[in-house]
Design an enzyme around this catalytic site. Structure first.
Site, PDB file in Angstrom:
ATOM      1  N   SER A 197       0.803  -1.262  -0.097  1.00 39.25           N
ATOM      2  CA  SER A 197       0.047  -0.105  -0.076  1.00 39.25           C
ATOM      3  C   SER A 197       0.895   1.148  -0.065  1.00 39.25           C
ATOM      4  CB  SER A 197      -0.858  -0.117   1.272  1.00 39.25           C
ATOM      5  OG  SER A 197      -0.216  -0.379   2.484  1.00 39.25           O
ATOM      6  N   GLU A 229      -0.564 -12.359  -1.072  1.00 38.04           N
ATOM      7  CA  GLU A 229      -2.064 -12.297  -1.107  1.00 38.04           C
ATOM      8  C   GLU A 229      -2.464 -13.795  -1.830  1.00 38.04           C
ATOM      9  OE1 GLU A 229      -3.420  -8.860  -3.150  1.00 38.04           O
ATOM     10  OE2 GLU A 229      -2.444  -7.587  -1.811  1.00 38.04           O
ATOM     11  N   GLU A 268      -8.942  -9.226   5.125  1.00 39.00           N
ATOM     12  CA  GLU A 268      -9.175  -8.098   4.869  1.00 39.00           C
ATOM     13  C   GLU A 268     -10.604  -7.636   4.231  1.00 39.00           C
ATOM     14  OE1 GLU A 268      -6.246  -5.869   2.185  1.00 39.00           O
ATOM     15  OE2 GLU A 268      -7.722  -4.408   1.909  1.00 39.00           O
TER      16      GLU A 268
HETATM   17  N1  LIG Z   1      -4.923   4.041   2.244  1.00 37.97           N
HETATM   18  C1  LIG Z   1      -5.104   2.833   2.049  1.00 37.97           C
HETATM   19  N2  LIG Z   1      -6.017   2.159   2.867  1.00 37.97           N
HETATM   20  C2  LIG Z   1      -6.278   0.799   2.595  1.00 37.97           C
HETATM   21  O1  LIG Z   1      -7.029   0.324   3.590  1.00 37.97           O
HETATM   22  C3  LIG Z   1      -5.865   0.245   1.569  1.00 37.97           C
HETATM   23  C4  LIG Z   1      -4.928   1.027   0.310  1.00 37.97           C
HETATM   24  N3  LIG Z   1      -4.798   2.135   0.846  1.00 37.97           N
HETATM   25  N4  LIG Z   1      -4.640   0.415  -0.570  1.00 37.97           N
HETATM   26  C5  LIG Z   1      -4.622  -0.833  -0.738  1.00 37.97           C
HETATM   27  C6  LIG Z   1      -6.064  -1.559  -0.228  1.00 37.97           C
HETATM   28  C7  LIG Z   1      -7.330  -0.995  -0.901  1.00 37.97           C
HETATM   29  N5  LIG Z   1      -8.126  -1.080   0.383  1.00 37.97           N
HETATM   30  C8  LIG Z   1      -9.421  -0.653   0.231  1.00 37.97           C
HETATM   31  C9  LIG Z   1     -10.000   0.502  -0.747  1.00 37.97           C
HETATM   32  C10 LIG Z   1     -11.241   0.927  -0.834  1.00 37.97           C
HETATM   33  C11 LIG Z   1     -12.301   0.314   0.233  1.00 37.97           C
HETATM   34  C12 LIG Z   1     -13.417   0.841   0.018  1.00 37.97           C
HETATM   35  O2  LIG Z   1     -13.750   1.953  -0.345  1.00 37.97           O
HETATM   36  N6  LIG Z   1     -14.465   0.017   0.232  1.00 37.97           N
HETATM   37  C13 LIG Z   1     -15.873   0.756   0.306  1.00 37.97           C
HETATM   38  C14 LIG Z   1     -16.742  -0.313  -0.478  1.00 37.97           C
HETATM   39  C15 LIG Z   1     -16.501  -1.654  -0.428  1.00 37.97           C
HETATM   40  C16 LIG Z   1     -17.486  -2.713  -1.453  1.00 37.97           C
HETATM   41  O3  LIG Z   1     -17.913  -2.199  -2.346  1.00 37.97           O
HETATM   42  O4  LIG Z   1     -17.699  -3.698  -0.963  1.00 37.97           O
HETATM   43  C17 LIG Z   1     -16.204   0.919   1.665  1.00 37.97           C
HETATM   44  O5  LIG Z   1     -17.297   1.573   1.793  1.00 37.97           O
HETATM   45  O6  LIG Z   1     -15.782   0.665   2.433  1.00 37.97           O
HETATM   46  C18 LIG Z   1     -11.860  -0.728   0.883  1.00 37.97           C
HETATM   47  C19 LIG Z   1     -10.527  -1.210   0.967  1.00 37.97           C
HETATM   48  C20 LIG Z   1      -7.672  -1.504   1.413  1.00 37.97           C
HETATM   49  N7  LIG Z   1      -6.246  -0.955   1.214  1.00 37.97           N
HETATM   50  C1  LIG Z   2      -4.161  -3.427   3.019  1.00 31.91           C
HETATM   51  C2  LIG Z   2      -3.094  -4.318   3.676  1.00 31.91           C
HETATM   52  C3  LIG Z   2      -3.443  -5.334   4.276  1.00 31.91           C
HETATM   53  C4  LIG Z   2      -1.802  -4.601   2.878  1.00 31.91           C
HETATM   54  O1  LIG Z   2      -1.504  -5.631   2.393  1.00 31.91           O
HETATM   55  C5  LIG Z   2      -0.964  -3.431   2.770  1.00 31.91           C
HETATM   56  O2  LIG Z   2      -1.017  -2.548   3.465  1.00 31.91           O
HETATM   57  O3  LIG Z   2      -0.219  -3.306   1.717  1.00 31.91           O
HETATM   58 MG   LIG Z   3      -0.459  -5.164   0.376  1.00 33.43          MG
END
Ligand SMILES: Nc1nc(=O)c2c([nH]1)NC[C@@H]1CN(c3ccc(C(=O)N[C@@H](CCC(=O)O)C(=O)O)cc3)CN21
Ligand SMILES: CC(C)C(=O)C(=O)O
Ligand SMILES: [Mg+2]
Length: 283
Positions: free
Chosen positions: A47, A117, A184
């Protein structure tokens, strides 16, 4: 100074129902703050591509990016359990590539474990890396490196059919030799079942309370990452506001000649009269 933990401490914590608190960190100062705060472990997540390099996904992140950030984190947190996150393309290609790249994390960045992953489809990679003597953390549910196949950053295991696949993947990860699993974006009902079903510790990022510990992205909890905020994020600080306000105040000070003041310059060590003689010589 607290003694550095090992994977055995995390098994003991699971047995005692002591929750593990971990965050991501990508740089020296953040890692140092995490260690000073008593964080149980630190993930140097891929990330970093989104949080510190500004990409809109994790796909472009390279092995060299990850190694460099792991090295900075290790320097900042010499006594904390550090997990290196294997970037896209570093383990998918073959078991040999997977082992070679996992070894790089240990040899070049002195991490304690690696994370990759996937479930059933990466069993052979988990097995190969484990057989090389390396602690492997699995990661299933929302797996950002395969978000193309998932149709975006989408929560997983919300239907019975999806949960069935997730449970099969969790069991496969444990069977392949992973010593911990990260879930996750999974509903707590499903993560509770998986946590109880598996022997290895099961950690959550957006998978609810029933897991053996919680992970959060440092840039999210600190209010530093602005592109989006996943539902599972709790904000503990607003660093963006603090930084932007400091920058604005500095700009204002410079424009209005309030900075630098007398306290932020060096004194001359000879008399002003002598300096004036010097300046005359060159006029
Ligand atoms: N800054 C950041 N935080 C993260 O948690 C994260 C990253 N980057 N980069 C890699 C992944 C991407 N992640 C994410 C990105 C977006 C959502 C999100 O917006 N989810 C919406 C919709 C979920 C759905 O449609 O099921 C939500 O409302 O949580 C969740 C995890 C988790 N990881
Ligand atoms: C979103 C978390 C679990 C991760 O793999 C990362 O920070 O890259
Ligand atoms: Mg990762």
């Amino acid at each position: 100074m607290v003694k550095k933990k090992t994977i055995l401490d995390f098994y003991e914590m699971k047995r005692r129902k002591d929750k593990v608190a971990w965050i991501t960190a990508y740089d020296f100062p953040t890692a140092s703050f995490a260690e000073q705060a008593g964080m149980d472990m630190i993930l140097v997540g891929d990330s970093l591509g989104m949080v510190v390099l500004g990409y809109d996904g994790t796909i472009p992140v390279t092995m060299d990016d990850c190694i460099s950030h792991c090295q900075a984190v290790r320097r900042g947190a010499p006594n904390t359990y550090v997990i290196g996150d294997m970037p896209f393309g570093s383990y998918q290609t073959s078991n040999e590539d997977a082992v070679k790249n996992a070894c790089r994390f240990l040899k070049e960045a002195d991490v304690d474990a690696i994370k990759l992953e996937g479930g059933r489809r990466v069993m052979d990679k988990i097995k190969s890396i484990s057989e090389a003597g390396i602690v492997v953390f699995g990661h299933i549910g929302l797996t950002p490196q395969s978000s193309g196949q998932l149709g975006g950053f989408k929560a997983q295991g919300r239907t019975v059919d999806s949960a069935r696949e997730l449970i099969k993947d969790a069991i496969a990860v444990e069977e392949a030799g992973a010593l911990a699993l990260l879930l996750e974006a999974v509903p707590p009902e499903v993560s509770e079942f998986i946590s109880k079903r598996l022997t290895i510790p099961v950690y959550s990022i957006g998978a609810g309370l029933p897991c053996d510990g919680q992970l959060i992205i440092c840039g999210d909890m600190l209010g530093q990452f602005q592109a989006f905020t996943p539902k599972f994020v709790k904000r503990y600080a607003n660093v963006a506001d603090v930084i932007i306000n400091a920058f604005k105040e500095y700009i204002d000070d410079v424009k209005n000649e309030r900075f630098p003041d007398d306290g932020h310059v060096y004194n001359i060590k000879d008399s002003m009269e002598e300096f004036e003689v010097l300046f005359k010589e060159f006029e």
